[in-house]
Design a protein around this motif. Sequence first.
Motif, PDB file in Angstrom:
ATOM      1  N   ASN A  43      15.321  12.265   4.603  1.00 26.02           N
ATOM      2  CA  ASN A  43      15.168  12.036   6.025  1.00 26.02           C
ATOM      3  C   ASN A  43      14.640  10.629   6.280  1.00 26.02           C
ATOM      4  O   ASN A  43      15.130   9.928   7.146  1.00 26.02           O
ATOM      5  N   GLY A  44      13.620  10.205   5.546  1.00 23.99           N
ATOM      6  CA  GLY A  44      13.027   8.888   5.718  1.00 23.99           C
ATOM      7  C   GLY A  44      11.941   8.847   6.777  1.00 23.99           C
ATOM      8  O   GLY A  44      11.227   7.855   6.908  1.00 23.99           O
ATOM      9  N   ARG A  45      11.826   9.915   7.544  1.00 21.45           N
ATOM     10  CA  ARG A  45      10.848   9.936   8.629  1.00 21.45           C
ATOM     11  C   ARG A  45       9.421   9.847   8.079  1.00 21.45           C
ATOM     12  O   ARG A  45       8.600   9.069   8.586  1.00 21.45           O
ATOM     13  N   ALA A  46       9.106  10.610   7.068  1.00 25.55           N
ATOM     14  CA  ALA A  46       7.755  10.609   6.497  1.00 25.55           C
ATOM     15  C   ALA A  46       7.430   9.232   5.909  1.00 25.55           C
ATOM     16  O   ALA A  46       6.293   8.754   6.007  1.00 25.55           O
ATOM     17  N   PHE A  47       8.426   8.588   5.307  1.00 23.89           N
ATOM     18  CA  PHE A  47       8.274   7.259   4.737  1.00 23.89           C
ATOM     19  C   PHE A  47       7.879   6.262   5.828  1.00 23.89           C
ATOM     20  O   PHE A  47       6.948   5.470   5.661  1.00 23.89           O
TER      21      PHE A  47
ATOM     22  N   SER B  76      -1.546  14.213   4.078  1.00 27.79           N
ATOM     23  CA  SER B  76      -0.364  14.918   4.563  1.00 27.79           C
ATOM     24  C   SER B  76       0.850  13.990   4.586  1.00 27.79           C
ATOM     25  O   SER B  76       1.954  14.379   4.163  1.00 27.79           O
ATOM     26  N   LEU B  77       0.681  12.778   5.061  1.00 31.42           N
ATOM     27  CA  LEU B  77       1.782  11.818   5.119  1.00 31.42           C
ATOM     28  C   LEU B  77       2.257  11.420   3.723  1.00 31.42           C
ATOM     29  O   LEU B  77       3.466  11.314   3.471  1.00 31.42           O
ATOM     30  N   VAL B  78       1.312  11.203   2.819  1.00 33.71           N
ATOM     31  CA  VAL B  78       1.683  10.843   1.443  1.00 33.71           C
ATOM     32  C   VAL B  78       2.446  11.992   0.792  1.00 33.71           C
ATOM     33  O   VAL B  78       3.484  11.783   0.149  1.00 33.71           O
TER      34      VAL B  78
ATOM     35  N   TRP C 176       0.835  -1.206   0.000  1.00 30.19           N
ATOM     36  CA  TRP C 176       0.000   0.000   0.000  1.00 30.19           C
ATOM     37  C   TRP C 176       0.873   1.262   0.000  1.00 30.19           C
ATOM     38  O   TRP C 176       0.584   2.214  -0.713  1.00 30.19           O
ATOM     39  N   ARG C 177       1.914   1.254   0.802  1.00 32.44           N
ATOM     40  CA  ARG C 177       2.792   2.425   0.859  1.00 32.44           C
ATOM     41  C   ARG C 177       3.413   2.692  -0.512  1.00 32.44           C
ATOM     42  O   ARG C 177       3.428   3.834  -0.982  1.00 32.44           O
TER      43      ARG C 177
ATOM     44  N   ARG D 273       6.302  11.703  -0.442  1.00 31.10           N
ATOM     45  CA  ARG D 273       6.647  11.955  -1.854  1.00 31.10           C
ATOM     46  C   ARG D 273       7.695  13.058  -1.965  1.00 31.10           C
ATOM     47  O   ARG D 273       8.620  12.966  -2.771  1.00 31.10           O
ATOM     48  N   LYS D 274       7.535  14.094  -1.150  1.00 30.72           N
ATOM     49  CA  LYS D 274       8.494  15.206  -1.159  1.00 30.72           C
ATOM     50  C   LYS D 274       9.875  14.701  -0.730  1.00 30.72           C
ATOM     51  O   LYS D 274      10.895  15.042  -1.328  1.00 30.72           O
ATOM     52  N   ASP D 275       9.890  13.881   0.307  1.00 32.79           N
ATOM     53  CA  ASP D 275      11.151  13.330   0.802  1.00 32.79           C
ATOM     54  C   ASP D 275      11.793  12.422  -0.253  1.00 32.79           C
ATOM     55  O   ASP D 275      13.009  12.458  -0.454  1.00 32.79           O
TER      56      ASP D 275
END
Length: 179
Positions: A156-160, A139-141, A111-112, A145-147
């Motif tokens: 950063n990988g945090r949002a992922f 917001s998370l997606v 899904w991610r 995507r920006k990251d």
Amino acid sequence: MNPSHDFQDDDDFDRPSKTQKKKESHDLQSLGEDLLTLPDSRIEPLGLPEILLDAVKAAKKITNFEGKRRQMQYIGKLMRRVDPEPIREAVAAFKLGHAKDSLALHESERWRARLLAEDDALQDFINQHAGIDVQQLRSLVRAARKDAASAPEQRNGRAFRELFQFIKAEQLRVEPDDE
């Protein structure tokens, strides 16, 4: 005396063959090895004899190959005195739980990946997960995507990770575990 007559009498014996006994012994030793994979919280309810519990605890601590091999033979010997069926059921239930967990993680990862790659996936996920916090998901997606679009050394990988955790929690909410 007729030799063929003696062979016919021997065919009627009821005891298991030596090969059968060895096979059963190896099966019990293998079950003992599976027993070592169970956490203590799953071993205690089985009501095993104390001597077997002590042997299992000792085997978990042994790191030497030969020592572990001998301890497993000892556990196999002790297993002959107990009913193996509850142990088989506990091991099977534990393995099934791990398989279900693994499948759920893979589904969350798919899904991610879809959410990051396809715009249509967002609506599909929202449709399949009623009551989801759509604003937080978007917001998370967007952040993931920006990251992903930034240079590798600046990622950063945090949002992922947060997106994955959100998806995993949502999957559990919609499809709760059977246990």
